[in-house]
Scaffold this active site. Sequence first.
Site, short mmCIF file in Angstrom:
data_model
loop_
_atom_site.label_atom_id
_atom_site.label_comp_id
_atom_site.label_asym_id
_atom_site.label_seq_id
_atom_site.Cartn_x
_atom_site.Cartn_y
_atom_site.Cartn_z
N LYS A 23 0.83 -1.21 0.00
CA LYS A 23 0.00 0.00 0.00
C LYS A 23 0.86 1.26 0.00
O LYS A 23 0.63 2.17 -0.79
CB LYS A 23 -0.92 -0.05 1.23
CG LYS A 23 -1.92 1.08 1.31
CD LYS A 23 -3.12 0.67 2.15
CE LYS A 23 -2.96 0.93 3.62
NZ LYS A 23 -3.03 2.35 3.98
N GLY A 95 -5.33 8.40 5.15
CA GLY A 95 -4.42 9.42 5.67
C GLY A 95 -3.21 9.61 4.77
O GLY A 95 -2.70 10.74 4.62
N ARG A 123 -8.57 12.93 12.24
CA ARG A 123 -7.12 12.68 12.38
C ARG A 123 -6.34 13.98 12.25
O ARG A 123 -6.62 14.81 11.38
CB ARG A 123 -6.67 11.65 11.34
CG ARG A 123 -7.31 10.31 11.60
CD ARG A 123 -6.87 9.27 10.61
NE ARG A 123 -5.47 8.95 10.77
CZ ARG A 123 -4.80 8.12 9.96
NH1 ARG A 123 -5.44 7.55 8.96
NH2 ARG A 123 -3.53 7.88 10.16
N GLN A 169 4.83 9.64 6.56
CA GLN A 169 3.89 10.46 5.79
C GLN A 169 4.32 11.92 5.81
O GLN A 169 4.31 12.58 4.77
CB GLN A 169 2.48 10.32 6.35
CG GLN A 169 1.91 8.92 6.14
CD GLN A 169 0.52 8.77 6.70
OE1 GLN A 169 0.00 9.66 7.37
NE2 GLN A 169 -0.10 7.63 6.45
N ASP A 314 2.05 -0.36 12.35
CA ASP A 314 0.76 -0.81 11.82
C ASP A 314 0.42 -2.21 12.31
O ASP A 314 -0.73 -2.66 12.16
CB ASP A 314 0.77 -0.78 10.28
CG ASP A 314 0.80 0.64 9.74
OD1 ASP A 314 0.46 1.58 10.49
OD2 ASP A 314 1.16 0.82 8.57
N ARG A 345 -6.29 3.43 18.23
CA ARG A 345 -6.06 1.98 18.22
C ARG A 345 -5.78 1.41 19.60
O ARG A 345 -6.00 0.21 19.82
CB ARG A 345 -4.91 1.63 17.26
CG ARG A 345 -5.36 1.65 15.82
CD ARG A 345 -4.36 1.08 14.84
NE ARG A 345 -4.95 1.16 13.50
CZ ARG A 345 -4.26 1.25 12.37
NH1 ARG A 345 -2.94 1.26 12.41
NH2 ARG A 345 -4.87 1.32 11.22
C1 S3P Z 1 2.60 5.28 6.01
C2 S3P Z 1 3.23 5.70 7.14
C3 S3P Z 1 2.79 5.36 8.50
C4 S3P Z 1 1.83 4.17 8.49
C5 S3P Z 1 0.77 4.31 7.43
C6 S3P Z 1 1.40 4.42 6.05
C7 S3P Z 1 3.16 5.68 4.71
O1 S3P Z 1 2.11 6.45 9.07
O2 S3P Z 1 1.24 4.01 9.75
O3 S3P Z 1 -0.10 3.19 7.46
O4 S3P Z 1 2.81 5.08 3.67
O5 S3P Z 1 3.97 6.62 4.69
P1 S3P Z 1 2.90 7.65 9.83
O6 S3P Z 1 3.68 8.39 8.80
O7 S3P Z 1 1.79 8.49 10.40
O8 S3P Z 1 3.75 7.01 10.86
#
Ligand code: S3P
Length: 427
Positions: A23, A95, A123, A169, A314, A345
């Site tokens: 993903k 997100g 969020r 992210q 995750d 969570r």
């Molecule tokens: C992700 C980063 C993580 C993860 C999310 C996907 C990404 O979040 O929990 O499911 O693809 O960059 P955070 O950046 O908030 O840690």
Amino acid sequence: MINRTITGTTDTFAASVQVPGDKSLSHRALLFAGMAEGDSFVTGLSRGLDVATTAMALRTLGVEIGPGTDGEQVRSPGVDAWSQPADPIDCGNSGTTMRLLAGVLSTSHVKAELIGDASLSARTMARLVDPLEGLGGVIATSGGFPPLTVGGAEAVSPADIAIGTASAQVRTAFELAALGCIGSSTIDSPPGFRDHTERWLRAIGLGDWETRTRFRIDPGVIPPARFDIPGDPSSAAFLWAAAAISPGSQVVTPRLSINPGRIGFLEVLDNMGADVEIVVTDSVGGDPVGDVKVTGQSLHGVEVAGDLVASTLDELPLVAVVGAYAEGITTVRDAGELRVKESDRIAAIEKMLVALNGGISTTEDGFDVVGTGFLNGGTVETFHDHRIAMAAAVAATRCSGEVEIIDSGIAAVSWPDFYETLEGMWS
Ligand code: S3P
């Protein structure tokens, strides 16, 4: 709303499952391809709703995404020629879509409003504001939450930023926003994050590591490319956990992303006593790819804290489930980030285990699970959170009674045929 009832078994299984495309890498491949001018190709794209949301968002900006010969073809005029969307861009439950797109748009000419569903609207987006404004990017939140108003920046300039959480992210949002500046920018954060974006930028010569955690982004234009997405370790994790809690069962998951920021859960399973084998076979865009085999054994409780948390983030709902089937206490700390995921969570994990008659107490930044080796049946609320629904399904495979999962369909966010795949391991 779709609910599902799962009946547990003491039968063992031996299965090999190619899990769907990663993903995190799928979101990134679509965004990188959408930012590049010309034709790119993506194979192995995640079929989850979150990634479809990123594709829809890019289409509203003038990017064409359609079936190609052996995957998706992405045709884009390039980020500098993206069109102005007529309506707000709906990021659904995702997100990653909202944060990464907010980064790219913040320093672009496109002005957009980004909205989300009820879960995403609750969020925090506040963490994006300082890094993106540091570059001269334009971003306004609604009291720290969606909807976001982004874009239309007039002057952007490089910045050196340090953020307090190991958020891939936020790092990626900043890194993609910084590409359009005249001059190099840097971002630093605590360790443990998934560094897919950094590895890929480095592979195409648009940045490099200055320290273990500080990455320099050099200005430049993303070229069109071919992306071959490996399997998602965060999806495979549900199958690893099902094997781990079933002594004698075994699952092989070939061709996965084994980015170090993604496989903390394998270290946790190994520490708990499961048999874990990782074989690196390949690398894609600077990211390691390999095969993983997990064999269930009798397990004992462990502590998960510090740097290990970011690379297990995750999978922490699964740590709770596996902990319940282990002997002794499993402790998770330093995981306050769990409170701002698709659901709170920590609260959702507590309700799940209590519903199944497990022993758990929580703190602000984690939980303690009292492992007894078994759980009863019950009804689990999932709070519109795919990872809670799927963790409950894994728990259910060994429960002594039936488990009803409320809103089980939310699993489609990351893995539409998850339940069939999980249950199929016994056939
Ligand atoms: C992700 C980063 C993580 C993860 C999310 C996907 C990404 O979040 O929990 O499911 O693809 O960059 P955070 O950046 O908030 O840690």
